[in-house]
Design an enzyme around this catalytic site. Structure first.
Site, short mmCIF file in Angstrom:
data_model
loop_
_atom_site.label_atom_id
_atom_site.label_comp_id
_atom_site.label_asym_id
_atom_site.label_seq_id
_atom_site.Cartn_x
_atom_site.Cartn_y
_atom_site.Cartn_z
N TYR A 131 0.84 -1.19 0.00
CA TYR A 131 0.00 0.00 0.00
C TYR A 131 0.88 1.25 0.00
O TYR A 131 0.85 2.07 0.92
CB TYR A 131 -0.92 0.01 1.22
CG TYR A 131 -1.96 -1.09 1.24
CD1 TYR A 131 -2.05 -2.03 0.23
CD2 TYR A 131 -2.85 -1.20 2.29
CE1 TYR A 131 -2.97 -3.05 0.26
CE2 TYR A 131 -3.80 -2.20 2.34
CZ TYR A 131 -3.86 -3.13 1.32
OH TYR A 131 -4.79 -4.14 1.36
N LYS A 181 5.08 -15.09 0.31
CA LYS A 181 4.83 -15.63 -1.02
C LYS A 181 6.11 -15.49 -1.83
O LYS A 181 6.12 -15.01 -2.97
CB LYS A 181 3.66 -14.89 -1.70
CG LYS A 181 3.16 -15.55 -2.99
CD LYS A 181 2.68 -16.97 -2.81
CE LYS A 181 2.17 -17.55 -4.12
NZ LYS A 181 1.81 -18.98 -4.00
N ASP A 214 -1.05 -18.89 0.51
CA ASP A 214 -2.09 -19.87 0.16
C ASP A 214 -2.39 -20.79 1.33
O ASP A 214 -3.56 -21.15 1.58
CB ASP A 214 -1.65 -20.73 -1.03
CG ASP A 214 -0.80 -19.99 -2.04
OD1 ASP A 214 0.22 -19.39 -1.64
OD2 ASP A 214 -1.14 -20.04 -3.22
N ASP A 238 -4.02 -7.62 5.82
CA ASP A 238 -5.36 -7.08 5.62
C ASP A 238 -6.32 -8.20 5.21
O ASP A 238 -7.40 -8.38 5.79
CB ASP A 238 -5.29 -6.00 4.55
CG ASP A 238 -6.58 -5.20 4.43
OD1 ASP A 238 -7.49 -5.39 5.24
OD2 ASP A 238 -6.67 -4.36 3.51
N ASP A 242 -9.39 -10.17 7.70
CA ASP A 242 -10.81 -10.17 7.36
C ASP A 242 -11.34 -11.59 7.21
O ASP A 242 -12.47 -11.89 7.64
CB ASP A 242 -11.04 -9.38 6.07
CG ASP A 242 -11.06 -7.88 6.29
OD1 ASP A 242 -10.80 -7.45 7.44
OD2 ASP A 242 -11.30 -7.13 5.34
#
Length: 346
Positions: A131, A181, A214, A238, A242
């Site tokens: 971000y 990742k 994953d 983030d 959630d």
């Protein structure tokens, strides 16, 4: 203790009212006082004045001990405008580099997964990573239009968030999972992995794993009980938090803390859910996420006794079918849930 209150948009105003009621009840019982200053910053102000907050808003917030935020966003105001006009500038100017999101099950709240009980924390890097503001658009409106967004990972930024997560794991059950990742993202996330391994040497009592994103995404659903502290980049943290909130039964109960661990700047506390325009004003919004966020604020402000009382009130209230909102299968209004929370916290 001086609290800046930004109710924001939609149900943000409703749930912040509930959080303040709970805070008033517990502060009276435990013998301390909170002073509130409310700011009308948000999308309504943007449509009226062209800015989510005034030009000196960030300077104004520095004088407070903490910030309590409801939710930001409303139809007609693009999400990137509302987010980058208020929430992200506050996080970055106040150096709130830790986004802390606890996840747990409660008696009476049905989880959609097999495991009935779990309790873990997602630690999200909060001010850099994916971000970033680095990038741009070229050839707007033409067939060869181009958009570039750069992910920024600094040694200082990764080291401090990973160090915070390891220290938290040492205080909990001694297990950390790093969400990465590095098999596909070949620059930033191998760099992340290297720093995780470096910081692990400073915490020999903490067992740790590095898993490609994953795997925890699947295991949050299949084996949520295996996790203790999960640390991830801005984007990964983030998304995972959630997902975890939904796995726990409802995003309506999920809290978060945006922390400056140095305490040089005020930290900010907010529920994870959005402004939910579809239910705003109907009286059915779930106030638990905001009230739990207020409990995190009390703990940060040095009142763990009061924070524990608020969390106990949440447990008691959620255990009763008559004081659960519709998102949890109940029929209670936000007012009825708030009254139950206040009774229990007093």
């Amino acid at each position: 203790m001086r609290i800046a209150v930004i109710p924001g948009d939609g149900i943000g105003r409703e749930v912040i009212g509930a959080a303040r009621d709970a805070l008033d009840a517990v502060s009276a019982t435990h013998g301390f006082k909170l002073s509130y200053t409310e700011f009308d910053w948000g999308c309504e102000r943007y449509t009226r004045e062209g800015a989510m907050m005034p030009a000196d808003g960030l300077d104004v917030l520095r004088d407070f001990d903490s910030i309590l935020l409801g939710a930001v966003g409303w139809p007609g105001v693009p999400d990137h405008v509302s987010l980058w006009g208020l929430l992200i500038p506050i996080r970055r100017t106040s150096r709130q580099y830790v986004n802390l999101r606890p996840i747990r099950t409660f008696t009476g709240v049905e989880t959609p997964v097999r495991e009935a009980e779990f309790d873990f924390v997602v630690v999200r890097e909060n001010v850099e990573g994916e971000y970033s503001e680095a990038g741009g658009r070229l050839n707007r409106g033409f067939p060869d239009e181009l958009a570039i967004q750069e992910a920024i990972f600094t040694r200082a930024g990764v080291t401090r968030i990973v160090g915070h997560a390891f220290a938290l794991a040492a205080l909990r059950r001694g297990y950390l999972t790093s969400a990465t990742k590095s098999n596909g993202i070949v620059q930033t996330l191998p760099f992340w992995d290297e720093i995780v391994a470096e910081r692990a040497e400073h915490h020999p009592g903490v067992r740790w794993d590095a898993e490609h994103i994953d795997a925890p995404a699947a295991k949050f659903v299949l084996q949520p009980g295996r996790f203790d502290v999960v640390v991830g980049s801005n984007l990964f943290g983030d998304i995972l938090s959630d997902l975890a909130a939904a796995v726990a039964g409802s995003i309506g109960i999920a809290p978060s803390a945006n922390l400056d661990p140095t305490r040089e700047f005020p930290s900010m506390f907010e529920p994870v859910h959005g402004s939910a325009p579809d239910i705003a004003g109907t009286g059915v919004a779930n106030p638990v996420g905001a009230v739990w966020s207020a409990a995190l604020m009390l703990e940060h402000l040095g009142r763990p006794d009061a924070a524990a009382a608020v969390l106990a009130a949440i447990e008691t209230t959620l255990a009763q079918p008559s004081t659960r909102t519709p998102d949890l299968g109940g029929t209670a209004s936000i007012r009825e849930v708030t009254e139950a929370l206040v009774r229990s916290a007093s």
